[in-house]
Design an enzyme around this catalytic site. Structure first.
Site, PDB file in Angstrom:
ATOM      1  N   GLY A  70      -1.448   3.755   7.321  1.00 32.86           N
ATOM      2  CA  GLY A  70      -0.989   2.692   7.508  1.00 32.86           C
ATOM      3  C   GLY A  70       0.604   2.532   7.274  1.00 32.86           C
ATOM      4  O   GLY A  70       1.409   1.684   7.971  1.00 32.86           O
ATOM      5  N   CYS A 320      -1.167   0.684  -5.606  1.00 34.82           N
ATOM      6  CA  CYS A 320       0.040   1.199  -5.322  1.00 34.82           C
ATOM      7  C   CYS A 320       1.063   0.953  -6.342  1.00 34.82           C
ATOM      8  O   CYS A 320       2.150   1.647  -6.332  1.00 34.82           O
ATOM      9  CB  CYS A 320       0.663   1.035  -3.934  1.00 34.82           C
ATOM     10  SG  CYS A 320      -0.737   1.181  -2.524  1.00 34.82           S
TER      11      CYS A 320
HETATM   12  N1  PLP Z   1      -0.796  -2.276   4.235  1.00 36.63           N
HETATM   13  C1  PLP Z   1      -1.649  -2.719   3.364  1.00 36.63           C
HETATM   14  C2  PLP Z   1      -1.902  -4.381   3.466  1.00 36.63           C
HETATM   15  C3  PLP Z   1      -2.212  -1.979   2.524  1.00 36.63           C
HETATM   16  O1  PLP Z   1      -3.293  -2.575   1.783  1.00 36.63           O
HETATM   17  C4  PLP Z   1      -2.126  -0.802   2.417  1.00 36.63           C
HETATM   18  C5  PLP Z   1      -2.746   0.192   1.607  1.00 36.63           C
HETATM   19  O2  PLP Z   1      -3.137  -0.077   0.496  1.00 36.63           O
HETATM   20  C6  PLP Z   1      -1.144  -0.328   3.380  1.00 36.63           C
HETATM   21  C7  PLP Z   1      -0.493  -0.806   4.194  1.00 36.63           C
HETATM   22  C8  PLP Z   1      -0.723   1.385   3.462  1.00 36.63           C
HETATM   23  O3  PLP Z   1      -1.904   2.008   4.052  1.00 36.63           O
HETATM   24  P1  PLP Z   1      -1.916   3.750   3.952  1.00 36.63           P
HETATM   25  O4  PLP Z   1      -2.530   3.799   2.529  1.00 36.63           O
HETATM   26  O5  PLP Z   1      -2.857   4.192   4.804  1.00 36.63           O
HETATM   27  O6  PLP Z   1      -0.578   4.076   3.914  1.00 36.63           O
END
Ligand code: PLP
Length: 373
Positions: A70, A320
């Site tokens: 993402g 995160c």
């Molecule tokens: N956007 C949102 C709303 C998310 O919750 C996350 C991951 O927690 C991401 C982006 C990032 O995705 P990825 O972990 O696949 O990089």
């Protein structure tokens, strides 16, 4: 096995996805660019997998580009939109509660001279569509708004934002981070009016390392990676066919009743929590899988650890943040005692009512221990 209530952070891989990855790694392992049958079969499988994900998203297969996650999709979309509109202005609108995978690219753009307007949520984590309309200017080139907030489960007014962009007649392209929304709430990029839309595999029981970016047909986007010309020339690099096969398998295995199933467990858990002393539910969590609450007055990290010791996995806000206070909860203007105790509980189709009940019991026990100290 612990009781896993952190599905907004990541999910286990479902058996169908693991099997698809295994088969693609050990048998259908050809390079889709190779001209002999093993390669051609891999290319056919890749396109079949793209069609499966595209159908679930409600877009054309040629509008879907596989990515590694993402974060990559968000970075790519933001960069692409800014590049496409580079002669039309330097103003961007986003929200104060986006994921870091949007906020960090915004920070980088601000350092390059772009002006970023951050829309603030109300006390429940909602963004007022009127605020969006008021923020748009004739030099607004991009609006980036998530569909479902990853810490609160609130749904943001994406459709209304697309309408406001149209009404304002500004050149803004609309990027939607739908990482938490895909399969959890019903939408298509077209219905939302999105130009770019990001999804990620590991939130929907596919493995980590795969996602996709929807790019509306007709947008002439520059390549993210240049090389062998894979992904219609926009993202070169040999396609990770096992991850992509697993993503498609996870999408296909996602049951039509999953949204209701997940919501029933969340609502049951929220019902039990709402009667508990010292607990405040922070957000109604419009999406079915995320519940934000606070054990008022008790710092969340030790509570997360104490629950972990009891075999229960929840998060102190977004996974995160690694211990830093969450910008999302901070943006709500919560009283300090509520803010310090925030917890995020998130559910998957595998979560049972009993697991929700076990969490509530364990939280009560943890609170009693803390009160007694
Ligand atoms: N956007 C949102 C709303 C998310 O919750 C996350 C991951 O927690 C991401 C982006 C990032 O995705 P990825 O972990 O696949 O990089």
């Amino acid at each position: 096995m612990p009781i896993y209530l952190d599905s907004a952070a990541t999910t286990p891989v479902c058996p169908a996805a693991a099997q698809a990855a295994f088969d693609t790694m050990t048998q259908g392992f050809g390079n889709p660019s190779s001209g002999y049958p093993l390669g051609r079969a891999a290319a056919l499988r890749l396109e079949a997998d793209r069609a499966v994900v595209a159908r679930a998203l409600g877009c054309l297969p040629e509008e879907l580009f596989f990515t590694s996650c993402g974060t990559e999709g968000n970075n790519w979309a933001i960069r692409a939109a800014v590049e496409l509109n580079k002669r039309k202005g330097k103003h961007i609108v986003t929200t104060a509660i986006e994921h870091a995978a949007v906020l960090e690219p915004m920070r980088a753009l601000a350092a390059q001279g772009y002006e970023i307007t951050y829309l603030k949520p109300d006390r429940t984590g909602h963004i007022d569509p009127a605020q969006v309309a008021a923020a748009l200017r004739e030099d607004t080139i991009l609006v980036s708004m998530m569909l479902v907030n990853n810490e609160l489960g609130t749904i943001l007014p994406v459709k209304e934002t697309a309408q406001a962009i149209q009404a304002a007649r500004c050149p803004a392209l609309l990027h939607v981070d739908a990482v938490q929304g895909f399969l959890k709430v019903s939408f298509t990029p077209k219905e939302l009016g999105a130009d770019f839309l990001t999804i990620s595999g590991h939130k929907i029981m596919a493995p980590k390392g795969v996602g996709a970016l929807y790019i509306r047909k007709g947008l002439k986007v520059k390549p993210l990676l240049s090389g062998g010309g894979q992904e219609r020339g926009l993202r070169s690099g040999t396609e990770p066919t096992p991850q992509i096969a697993a993503l498609a398998a996870a999408v296909a295995a996602w049951g039509p009743g999953n949204q209701e199933k997940i919501r029933a467990v969340k609502d049951h858990t929220a019902g039990l929590l709402s009667g508990m002393e010292g607990v405040e539910l922070i957000s109604p969590g419009d999406a079915p899988h995320i519940l934000a609450l606070s054990l008022v007055g008790y710092p969340s990290q030790p509570v997360v650890r104490a629950l972990g010791d009891k075999g229960i996995c929840v998060s102190a806000g977004s996974a995160c943040h690694r211990g830093k206070p969450s910008h999302v909860f901070a943006a709500l203007g919560l009283p300090p005692k509520v803010l310090m105790g925030v917890l995020r509980v998130s559910f998957s189709p595998l979560t049972t009512m009993e697991e929700g009940e076990a969490f509530v019991r364990a939280l009560g026990e943890v609170r009693e221990t803390l009160v007694a100290r």
